[in-house]
Enzyme design. Structure first.
Site, mmCIF file in Angstrom:
data_model
loop_
_atom_site.group_PDB
_atom_site.id
_atom_site.type_symbol
_atom_site.label_atom_id
_atom_site.label_comp_id
_atom_site.label_asym_id
_atom_site.label_seq_id
_atom_site.Cartn_x
_atom_site.Cartn_y
_atom_site.Cartn_z
ATOM 1 N N HIS A 206 0.816 -1.217 0.000
ATOM 2 C CA HIS A 206 0.000 0.000 0.000
ATOM 3 C C HIS A 206 0.847 1.263 0.000
ATOM 4 C CE1 HIS A 206 0.687 -0.407 4.440
ATOM 5 N NE2 HIS A 206 0.774 0.908 4.344
ATOM 6 N N ASP A 236 -0.436 -7.452 0.777
ATOM 7 C CA ASP A 236 0.139 -6.130 1.072
ATOM 8 C C ASP A 236 1.664 -6.205 1.027
ATOM 9 O OD1 ASP A 236 0.457 -3.502 1.677
ATOM 10 O OD2 ASP A 236 -0.452 -3.590 3.674
ATOM 11 N N GLY A 317 3.881 5.828 8.977
ATOM 12 C CA GLY A 317 5.298 5.882 8.625
ATOM 13 C C GLY A 317 6.011 4.584 8.912
ATOM 14 N N SER A 319 4.781 1.698 8.101
ATOM 15 C CA SER A 319 4.372 0.736 7.080
ATOM 16 C C SER A 319 5.566 0.144 6.357
ATOM 17 C CB SER A 319 3.464 1.419 6.047
ATOM 18 O OG SER A 319 2.162 1.514 6.527
ATOM 19 N N SER A 334 1.738 -3.955 7.888
ATOM 20 C CA SER A 334 0.644 -3.599 6.981
ATOM 21 C C SER A 334 -0.180 -2.433 7.534
ATOM 22 C CB SER A 334 -0.260 -4.812 6.749
ATOM 23 O OG SER A 334 -1.395 -4.464 5.989
#
Length: 456
Positions: A206, A236, A317, A319, A334
Site C-alpha cells: 500500500h 500487502d 510511517g 508501514s 501492513s
C-alpha cells in the site's frame, strides 16, 4: 583469636584460588575440544522449536482433528484438538493438548462466510486458536447499521464467532526500518531480497503502486529505487528495485534505531503467543506477541487477507517495516489501529508468502552450500543478532559489529572460545600469588615485632 581468624581467611582465599584454577583449566579444555568459535552453531531456540513442533502436529493430524497451535507460557507447544484420542497422540509427542469444540476446518469456513458477506470498511477478523473462536472487530468508523448486519451474519454462523468493538481506526500505516519517501508519502524499508540478478527492497504494497519512485531523505537528493511489482489490496507487499541494482554492504541487517541493527539470518512462520519485534521509521523498535493468524482487515482502500495479528504498536510511517524474532524474518508492517502511547493492534503481511509470490529470496549473511555468496535462500529456522553503527542507505545498513564476534570482548566472552577459561585461570593465579605475598609480609612484620620486643 585474631591470628586464628587471619589463618581461616587465608586458607579460604587459597582454596578459592585453587578452585578457580581448576575451573579455568576445565573451561579451556572443553573449549579446545569443542567446535571452533567460527563454526556455525546449530540453529535452535525454544520459541522456534515449539512453533515447528506445533505446526508439524497440526499438519500431520489434519484440520478436522485439530484447531491450531500456540506457544504456551512455559515455552512448550500447545495444540487444540477436537477429541481425547487426538489429545493423547499430541501428549505422546511431547506437546500440550487442549480439547476444543470446533475444528480448524470449521473456523476457516466461518471466515469464508464473513468474506462473502457485504464488505464493511473498518472491520477485521482473525482466528483465535486459544479461545477456539473467530474474533470480529469493528473500529470507530463502522456505522451501527453495518455492524448490526455483520452481527446477524456472525450469529448465523454459530456461537464461536465473537463480535467486538474497538477504539481507533484500522488504517494502513503510510506516512524499517529506514525511511523512504515518494509522492505517495513516507514508509519504512522491510528486507533486502534478490532474484539472483538484482537486489530489491521488500516493503508494504500500500506504500505506492508500481512505478513509484523512492528517495532516501526528505530533500529528494538521494534516489533509492522504483517500485517494480506488488500486490494491494488482497495482499500487502511490493518490490522496490535499487537504482544501482545492489543493496550494498550490510544488506542482511535491519535498523532498529539509535544507529543499531539486527542481523537477519532467515525467514519463517510465526506462532500464536510468540514474542516478536517490529521496527519502523516513526516509532523505532517495539515488541509484543502474536495474538492470531489468518487475519482479514477491511481497510478503506480494500481488503487484505492472510495477515498476522499482534499487539505490537505502530504509527503512520512504520508501514513496510520488518517484523522478526531472534533473527528470523516473519513479515512486514501492513496496518492497524491505536498508537504507541495507548497501544493497539497491528497486522503484518507474512514474509514467506510475499517472497514466493515475487520470486525473490532474502539476502542473508551465511549462504548455504551451493548458493551464491550473499544471496542465500531463507532458512526455516536460525538465530542471530547484532548491532550496526548506522545505515549507509535505506535497506542497506552498515555491517554488524559487536555481537557477531568482531570485537575482542565478544571473543573473550564467547563460551565456545578459550577466553573465559583463561580469564578465570589468570584471575585465580593472581589471587593465589596475592595470598602468598600477604602471608609472607605478615610473617615478616611479626618477626620484626618479636625481635624488637626481645632485643630492645
Amino acid at each position: 583469636m585474631r591470628h586464628a581468624r587471619r589463618r581461616i581467611v587465608r586458607r579460604v582465599a587459597r582454596l578459592a584460588a585453587v578452585g578457580g584454577l581448576l575451573l579455568g583449566g576445565t573451561m579451556v579444555t572443553r573449549a579446545v575440544a569443542s567446535e571452533p568459535p567460527g563454526a556455525p552453531a546449530v540453529p535452535h531456540t525454544l520459541a522456534r522449536s515449539a512453533s515447528d513442533a506445533g505446526a508439524g502436529l497440526v499438519s500431520r493430524l489434519g484440520a478436522d482433528r485439530t484447531a491450531g497451535h500456540w506457544v504456551g507460557s512455559d515455552g512448550r507447544p500447545v495444540v487444540a484438538v477436537t477429541d481425547e484420542r487426538t489429545a493423547r497422540e499430541v501428549r505422546r509427542a511431547g506437546a500440550g493438548a487442549k480439547v476444543v469444540r470446533h475444528s480448524l476446518s470449521e473456523l476457516k469456513s466461518a471466515t469464508s462466510t464473513l468474506r462473502s458477506a457485504p464488505r464493511v470498511p473498518g472491520t477485521a477478523w482473525a482466528l483465535d486458536y486459544r479461545s477456539n473462536e473467530v474474533v470480529v472487530r469493528g473500529d470507530s468508523t463502522v456505522p451501527r447499521s453495518d455492524w448490526s448486519r455483520l452481527t446477524d451474519v456472525a450469529e448465523d454462523i454459530g456461537g464461536f464467532v465473537r463480535m467486538e468493538r474497538t477504539e481507533g481506526t484500522f488504517t494502513t500505516r503510510l506516512n524499517g526500518a529506514e525511511p523512504i519517501v515518494s509522492t505517495a508519502g513516507r514508509c519504512s524499508t522491510g528486507y533486502n531480497v534478490t532474484d539472483g540478478r538484482g537486489d530489491f527492497i521488500l516493503t508494504a504494497g500500500h506504500c505506492g503502486p508500481t512505478g513509484s519512485v523512492w528517495f532516501g531523505d526528505g530533500s529528494g537528493d538521494r534516489r533509492v529505487g522504483k517500485t517494480v511489482a506488488g500486490s494491494f489490496p488482497g495482499d500487502d507487499f511490493s518490490l522496490v528495485e535499487y537504482a544501482n541494482g545492489e543493496a550494498g554492504d550490510g544488506a542482511d541487517v535491519v535498523a532498529v534505531g539509535a544507529g543499531k541493527g539486527v542481523r537477519i539470518t532467515g525467514a519463517g512462520e510465526p506462532a500464536v503467543g510468540q514474542r516478536v519485534f517490529r521496527s519502523g521509521s516513526t516509532t523505532g523498535l517495539r515488541d509484543g506477541r502474536v495474538t492470531a493468524l489468518e487475519a482479514t482487515v477491511n481497510y478503506p482502500e480494500g481488503t487484505v487477507t492472510g495477515l498476522i495479528e499482534t499487539d505490537v504498536c505502530a504509527e503512520p510511517g512504520d508501514s513496510g517495516g520488518p517484523m522478526f524474532s531472534e533473527g528470523i524474518a516473519l513479515g512486514v508492517t501492513s496496518g492497524g489501529n491505536g498508537d504507541c502511547d495507548k497501544g493497539g493492534t497491528t497486522f503484518f503481511q507474512p514474509l514467506p508468502e510475499a517472497m514466493a509470490s515475487l520470486g525473490v529470496r532474502l539476502l542473508v549473511s551465511a549462504p548455504e552450500e551451493g548458493t551464491a555468496p550473499g544471496a542465500a535462500p531463507s532458512a526455516p529456522s536460525a538465530t542471530g543478532g547484532g548491532t550496526a553503527p548506522g545505515a549507509a542507505a535505506p535497506g542497506a545498513t552498515a555491517p554488524v559489529t559487536g555481537v557477531d564476534g568482531s570485537t575482542l570482548l565478544s571473543r573473550l566472552t564467547d563460551r565456545r572460545n578459550v577466553g573465559p577459561g583463561m580469564l578465570v585461570a589468570a584471575g585465580s593465579m593472581v589471587a593465589l600469588v596475592a595470598t602468598r605475598w600477604i602471608r609472607a609480609e605478615q610473617d615478616r612484620k611479626a618477626y620484626r615485632r618479636h625481635c624488637s620486643a626481645t632485643w630492645g
